[in-house]
Design a protein around this motif. Structure first.
Motif, PDB file in Angstrom:
ATOM      1  N   ASP A  23      73.178  -4.777  76.464  1.00 51.39           N
ATOM      2  CA  ASP A  23      74.194  -4.207  75.576  1.00 51.39           C
ATOM      3  C   ASP A  23      74.599  -5.213  74.501  1.00 51.39           C
ATOM      4  N   TYR A  24      74.720  -6.464  74.885  1.00 52.47           N
ATOM      5  CA  TYR A  24      75.132  -7.495  73.929  1.00 52.47           C
ATOM      6  C   TYR A  24      74.030  -7.796  72.916  1.00 52.47           C
ATOM      7  N   LEU A  25      72.773  -7.697  73.346  1.00 51.26           N
ATOM      8  CA  LEU A  25      71.685  -7.856  72.379  1.00 51.26           C
ATOM      9  C   LEU A  25      71.778  -6.780  71.301  1.00 51.26           C
ATOM     10  N   ASP A  26      72.105  -5.560  71.712  1.00 49.22           N
ATOM     11  CA  ASP A  26      72.266  -4.476  70.734  1.00 49.22           C
ATOM     12  C   ASP A  26      73.401  -4.795  69.760  1.00 49.22           C
ATOM     13  N   TYR A  27      74.493  -5.370  70.270  1.00 54.08           N
ATOM     14  CA  TYR A  27      75.617  -5.752  69.403  1.00 54.08           C
ATOM     15  C   TYR A  27      75.190  -6.812  68.396  1.00 54.08           C
ATOM     16  N   PHE A  28      74.570  -7.888  68.880  1.00 55.05           N
ATOM     17  CA  PHE A  28      74.185  -8.979  67.978  1.00 55.05           C
ATOM     18  C   PHE A  28      73.133  -8.519  66.963  1.00 55.05           C
ATOM     19  N   LEU A  29      72.325  -7.533  67.352  1.00 56.88           N
ATOM     20  CA  LEU A  29      71.345  -6.992  66.409  1.00 56.88           C
ATOM     21  C   LEU A  29      72.045  -6.305  65.239  1.00 56.88           C
ATOM     22  N   LEU A  30      73.106  -5.568  65.518  1.00 59.65           N
ATOM     23  CA  LEU A  30      73.829  -4.863  64.462  1.00 59.65           C
ATOM     24  C   LEU A  30      74.741  -5.794  63.667  1.00 59.65           C
ATOM     25  N   ALA A  78      65.750  -3.136  81.093  1.00 57.20           N
ATOM     26  CA  ALA A  78      66.614  -2.817  79.952  1.00 57.20           C
ATOM     27  C   ALA A  78      66.739  -4.029  79.036  1.00 57.20           C
ATOM     28  N   PHE A  79      66.814  -5.221  79.622  1.00 51.92           N
ATOM     29  CA  PHE A  79      66.881  -6.432  78.808  1.00 51.92           C
ATOM     30  C   PHE A  79      65.622  -6.597  77.969  1.00 51.92           C
ATOM     31  N   LEU A  80      64.449  -6.405  78.587  1.00 53.46           N
ATOM     32  CA  LEU A  80      63.197  -6.575  77.850  1.00 53.46           C
ATOM     33  C   LEU A  80      63.089  -5.574  76.703  1.00 53.46           C
ATOM     34  N   GLN A  81      63.505  -4.346  76.951  1.00 49.22           N
ATOM     35  CA  GLN A  81      63.459  -3.338  75.894  1.00 49.22           C
ATOM     36  C   GLN A  81      64.376  -3.736  74.736  1.00 49.22           C
ATOM     37  N   ALA A  82      65.595  -4.180  75.077  1.00 47.35           N
ATOM     38  CA  ALA A  82      66.532  -4.600  74.030  1.00 47.35           C
ATOM     39  C   ALA A  82      66.035  -5.862  73.331  1.00 47.35           C
ATOM     40  N   ALA A  83      65.417  -6.764  74.093  1.00 52.50           N
ATOM     41  CA  ALA A  83      64.906  -8.006  73.499  1.00 52.50           C
ATOM     42  C   ALA A  83      63.796  -7.715  72.500  1.00 52.50           C
ATOM     43  N   ARG A  84      62.896  -6.779  72.833  1.00 52.03           N
ATOM     44  CA  ARG A  84      61.816  -6.431  71.897  1.00 52.03           C
ATOM     45  C   ARG A  84      62.380  -5.880  70.593  1.00 52.03           C
ATOM     46  N   LYS A 144      72.714   2.720  70.464  1.00 51.96           N
ATOM     47  CA  LYS A 144      73.214   2.398  69.121  1.00 51.96           C
ATOM     48  C   LYS A 144      74.695   2.721  69.002  1.00 51.96           C
ATOM     49  N   THR A 145      75.090   3.864  69.555  1.00 54.21           N
ATOM     50  CA  THR A 145      76.505   4.242  69.516  1.00 54.21           C
ATOM     51  C   THR A 145      77.355   3.239  70.282  1.00 54.21           C
ATOM     52  N   SER A 146      76.884   2.838  71.472  1.00 50.79           N
ATOM     53  CA  SER A 146      77.600   1.852  72.275  1.00 50.79           C
ATOM     54  C   SER A 146      77.731   0.530  71.523  1.00 50.79           C
ATOM     55  N   ALA A 147      76.649   0.096  70.859  1.00 51.35           N
ATOM     56  CA  ALA A 147      76.670  -1.159  70.109  1.00 51.35           C
ATOM     57  C   ALA A 147      77.620  -1.064  68.921  1.00 51.35           C
ATOM     58  N   GLN A 148      77.639   0.083  68.253  1.00 52.79           N
ATOM     59  CA  GLN A 148      78.549   0.262  67.118  1.00 52.79           C
ATOM     60  C   GLN A 148      80.002   0.223  67.570  1.00 52.79           C
ATOM     61  N   GLU A 149      80.289   0.810  68.745  1.00 54.28           N
ATOM     62  CA  GLU A 149      81.652   0.774  69.281  1.00 54.28           C
ATOM     63  C   GLU A 149      82.059  -0.650  69.643  1.00 54.28           C
ATOM     64  N   LEU A 150      81.127  -1.403  70.232  1.00 55.12           N
ATOM     65  CA  LEU A 150      81.426  -2.794  70.570  1.00 55.12           C
ATOM     66  C   LEU A 150      81.606  -3.620  69.303  1.00 55.12           C
ATOM     67  N   LEU A 151      80.797  -3.322  68.282  1.00 51.88           N
ATOM     68  CA  LEU A 151      80.925  -4.019  67.005  1.00 51.88           C
ATOM     69  C   LEU A 151      82.322  -3.807  66.426  1.00 51.88           C
ATOM     70  N   ALA A 152      82.803  -2.561  66.487  1.00 47.63           N
ATOM     71  CA  ALA A 152      84.143  -2.264  65.982  1.00 47.63           C
ATOM     72  C   ALA A 152      85.207  -2.991  66.798  1.00 47.63           C
TER      73      ALA A 152
END
Length: 740
Positions: free
Chosen positions: A204-211, A230-236, A6-14
């Motif tokens: 990682d990008y799935l986490d970004y698009f989710l946020l 890791a992709f499957l976990q993020a995809a779920r 989540k932290t990584s995705a928030q940083e990428l979002l910024a």
């Protein structure tokens, strides 16, 4: 999503909503990306600060240029790196010193070109990680974020909207953007070119698009995944709240080879990828030109309670084509209520069809608002889940009378209001869609997809149905766990074999392993020597028996002549034992023989299936299911799912094989006890998930009856160091060998 992700995705979002960015390698040459990116930022109204970096330029498009990264004011959140590959370690070091959070690296010449490129990529990544700098790429086509007016790709005529794009191919991304520009389209949110994924990857990008609140659905083009689990976990996690639509290339042997040479990615077997992605709620499309329109439908339309479709058409031909397309995908036409049919009769001519599909029989040619009146009736019918409008709508003013344009515009707005009020999807096909007439453009602006192809529209109906079913079923999903006494008994068997240095269980041991998890097995006797035949109880001698070799050195018993069938009486058994010993000695002279199993012959009134487990290099432990015999050897009619397996996953596997109707009973065979088969799948999942010592498992055949099943043969291979075993692709290629 865990806290680190989540932290990584928030940083990428910024970083992708930056207040400032720099273009390293800015250029005055309009043909260079270092010019195109700066031009797009300026002309499209990027609100942040832009810092072009080039020691030979003082100004570019009215912006001050800086001779080096160190001279740039402040700490830009994002850097677009347009310099050659060899310069990357030095550039990233300077970016890190400046405090840049994310760098987008365009250059090629890294892992995709061989060992030297891989070494340069590794060095660049090490430099970036030293500074906590995240990398998009290298070898990426770039990124854009239309909601931030940040276009670092140089694509033209983009409009902001709800659809995100994630692609391993820059040309595929260009294809999607071009398609959206040429056709009626609701607009894009962000695009990220994955490139070599040296650092940030698909998950990682799935986490970004989710946020990202600007993204309603994501369209992804995937060639291969290095971090499949890791992709499957993020995809779920992603599909639990947003739709993810994927076109997976590299499905053939030649396609897999092309994918590897193109990006250096590992493209796994398509059957495996299809199964595990579907399990994670991903919607897969079979044609690349379905990707954008299907994703757009999912981005704009609500979830549905079912797949019952009402078709409203202004011609019999289009109505029939739509009905055929729906039927080919197993989507049911809604059964209209008597009240709905009566209401339709009141507003349509006598020649109109009042059964689904509805043909208005020319009534809309002079009065397009008839569509709105019919739509109101159909959307109010409790037996209708989705409404598909097909035909000429949007083109009546072009086809018949320009004065119809006002009525068509009004009808478009009425249709949008009615669909929103009903909470049901409205999908519109028009043969005039490519003309982009104003009534259809209004529908798109109101958030309703318009298609130029009936087949694509029906694919969107299926996607809405499947994704909605996934979302609704996840809330009540359940699993079996492999904990407790069953697991302790299984561990004793596994440890015993590993202590002896064996990489496989003997068949009796494999069955004891299954028995620990209460798997249904036939009665059997393990005789250690031929002399043991003399001690058999009389009951064993009065029924037909099968005799099977037990040897730690011979896994495929049939190949070694180690199976004898339909044996009756002591004389038959003794002769069979001798034949097995002789055949085994010829097959493998040094093989250690550890006796034979006696098993009562199973009833022929059964359907044979195969269950297999492997530990795939990309996706981890997988379960394979299919029908036995010719379906495995010739048709390869199997499906895969990742473990652990939920009850819903197991039911989905039963329905997922092409020959699923065989399970219902054909040609005199009784129907299969599906509930019992689902329980078997869950027990296998629990066993393998609890014990990573198991590398592979094959239950073949499993005979399924009207009530219950029997596992007739079992093979279990062990990990000597608890490592992953052969890939599911290898497993699929070896399917004929598993039938023994």
């Amino acid at each position: 999503m865990n806290q680190q992700a989540k932290t990584s995705a928030q940083e990428l979002l910024a970083s992708l909503y930056p207040s400032s960015l720099m273009v390293v390698g800015a250029s005055a040459d309009p043909g260079k990306r270092g010019y195109q990116a700066v031009q797009a930022l300026v002309t499209e109204g990027f609100q942040g600060r832009i810092y072009p970096v080039n020691p030979r330029l003082e100004q570019l498009l009215g912006l001050t240029c800086y001779p080096e990264i160190a001279a740039v004011p402040g700490a830009p959140e994002l850097a677009l790196v347009c310099t050659p590959a060899a310069s990357l370690p030095e550039v990233l070091d300077a970016c890190g010193r400046k405090g840049v959070k994310t760098a987008v690296v365009l250059a090629s010449g890294f892992a995709e070109v061989g060992a030297a490129g891989q070494a340069l990529q590794n060095l660049s990544l090490a430099v970036a990680r030293n500074w906590g700098l995240r990398l998009i790429g290298p070898n990426t086509s770039g990124v854009f974020n239309m909601h931030a007016a940040m276009n670092l790709v140089g694509y033209r005529d983009l409009r902001p909207g709800p659809l995100g794009i994630l692609s391993q191919s820059g040309n595929m991304a260009l294809s999607l953007v071009t398609e959206g520009t040429l056709q009626l389209h609701s607009g894009f949110s962000s695009y990220i070119g994955v490139g070599n994924a040296s650092d940030l990857a698909f998950h990682d990008y799935l986490d970004y698009f989710l946020l990202d609140q600007g993204t309603g659905a994501l369209a992804a083009y995937i060639e291969g995944l290095d971090a499949g689990q890791a992709f499957l976990q993020a995809a779920r996690q992603f599909t639990a709240s947003k739709p993810l639509v994927v076109y997976k290339s590299g499905r053939s042997a030649s396609g897999q080879k092309a994918a590897k040479s193109h990006t250096g990615a590992l493209a796994g077997n398509y059957q495996v990828a299809r199964g595990v992605m579907r399990q994670a709620g991903v919607v897969l499309v079979n044609q690349p030109d379905y990707l954008l329109p299907v994703a757009e439908a999912l981005a704009t339309q609500p979830l549905v309670k079912g797949g019952r479709v009402a078709v409203l058409a202004d011609g019999g031909g289009h109505a029939t084509i739509a009905a055929d397309a729906l039927d080919s995908l197993g989507l049911p036409l809604a059964q209209l209520s008597a009240a709905s049919q009566k209401a339709l009769a009141a507003c349509l001519p006598a020649t109109a069809s009042l059964t689904n599909p509805i043909d208005v029989a020319g009534a809309t040619d002079t009065d397009p608002e008839v569509f709105a009146r019919c739509a109101e009736i159909l959307l109010a019918d409790p037996g209708v889940d989705q409404l598909l409008l097909v035909g000429l709508f949007g083109g009546y003013a072009l086809r018949f009378d320009p004065q119809l344009l006002i009525a068509e515009r009004q009808t478009a707005l009425q249709l949008a209001d009615l669909a929103r009020a009903s909470g049901k999807p409205l999908l519109v096909h028009s043969l005039y869609a490519l003309y982009k007439p104003e009534p259809l453009a209004l529908l798109v602006e109101e958030g309703f997809p318009v298609f130029s192809s009936i087949e694509v529209a029906v694919a969107a109906v299926q996607a809405l149905t499947d994704y909605s079913a996934y979302r609704f079923r996840e809330a009540t999903d359940d699993y079996l766990t492999g904990e407790g006494e069953a697991s302790r008994r299984a561990l004793k068997i596994l440890d015993g074999a590993r202590f002896e240095g064996r990489s496989a269980l003997l068949e009796p041991e494999a069955k004891q392993l299954l028995k620990a998890f209460e798997v249904q097995l036939p009665e059997e006797l393990w005789l250690r020597s031929r002399e043991d035949l003399q001690q058999l109880d009389a009951a064993w001698l009065t029924q037909p028996l099968a005799m099977k070799l037990v040897s730690q050195d011979i896994l495929h018993k049939s190949d070694a002549g180690g199976v004898e069938l339909n044996l009756l009486g002591l004389e038959d058994l003794d002769a069979a034992w001798q034949r097995i010993e002789l055949s085994a000695a010829k097959y493998a002279a040094d093989a250690k023989l550890q006796g034979c199993l006696l098993v009562p012959m199973a009833s022929n009134q059964a359907t044979e299936v195969i269950l297999g487990v492997t530990r795939d290099s990309q996706y981890g432990p997988l379960l394979m299911f299919g029908l036995g015999g010719i379906f495995v050897e010739v048709l390869e009619d199997v499906v895969f799912r990742a473990l652990p397996l939920s009850r819903a996953d197991a039911w989905d596997m039963l329905a997922g094989i092409r020959s699923a109707k065989v399970l219902e009973g054909v040609r005199g065979q009784p129907p299969v006890d599906k509930s019992a088969l689902v329980e078997l799948m869950l027990k296998v999942s629990a066993l393998v998930t609890a014990h990573p010592e198991i590398a592979e498992m094959d239950l073949n055949p499993v005979r399924c009856y009207r009530e219950g099943y029997k596992v007739l043969d079992a093979r279990v291979l062990l990990n000597t160091q608890r490592a992953t075993s052969s890939s599911a692709l290898e497993k699929l290629e070896l399917l004929p060998e598993l039938v023994h």
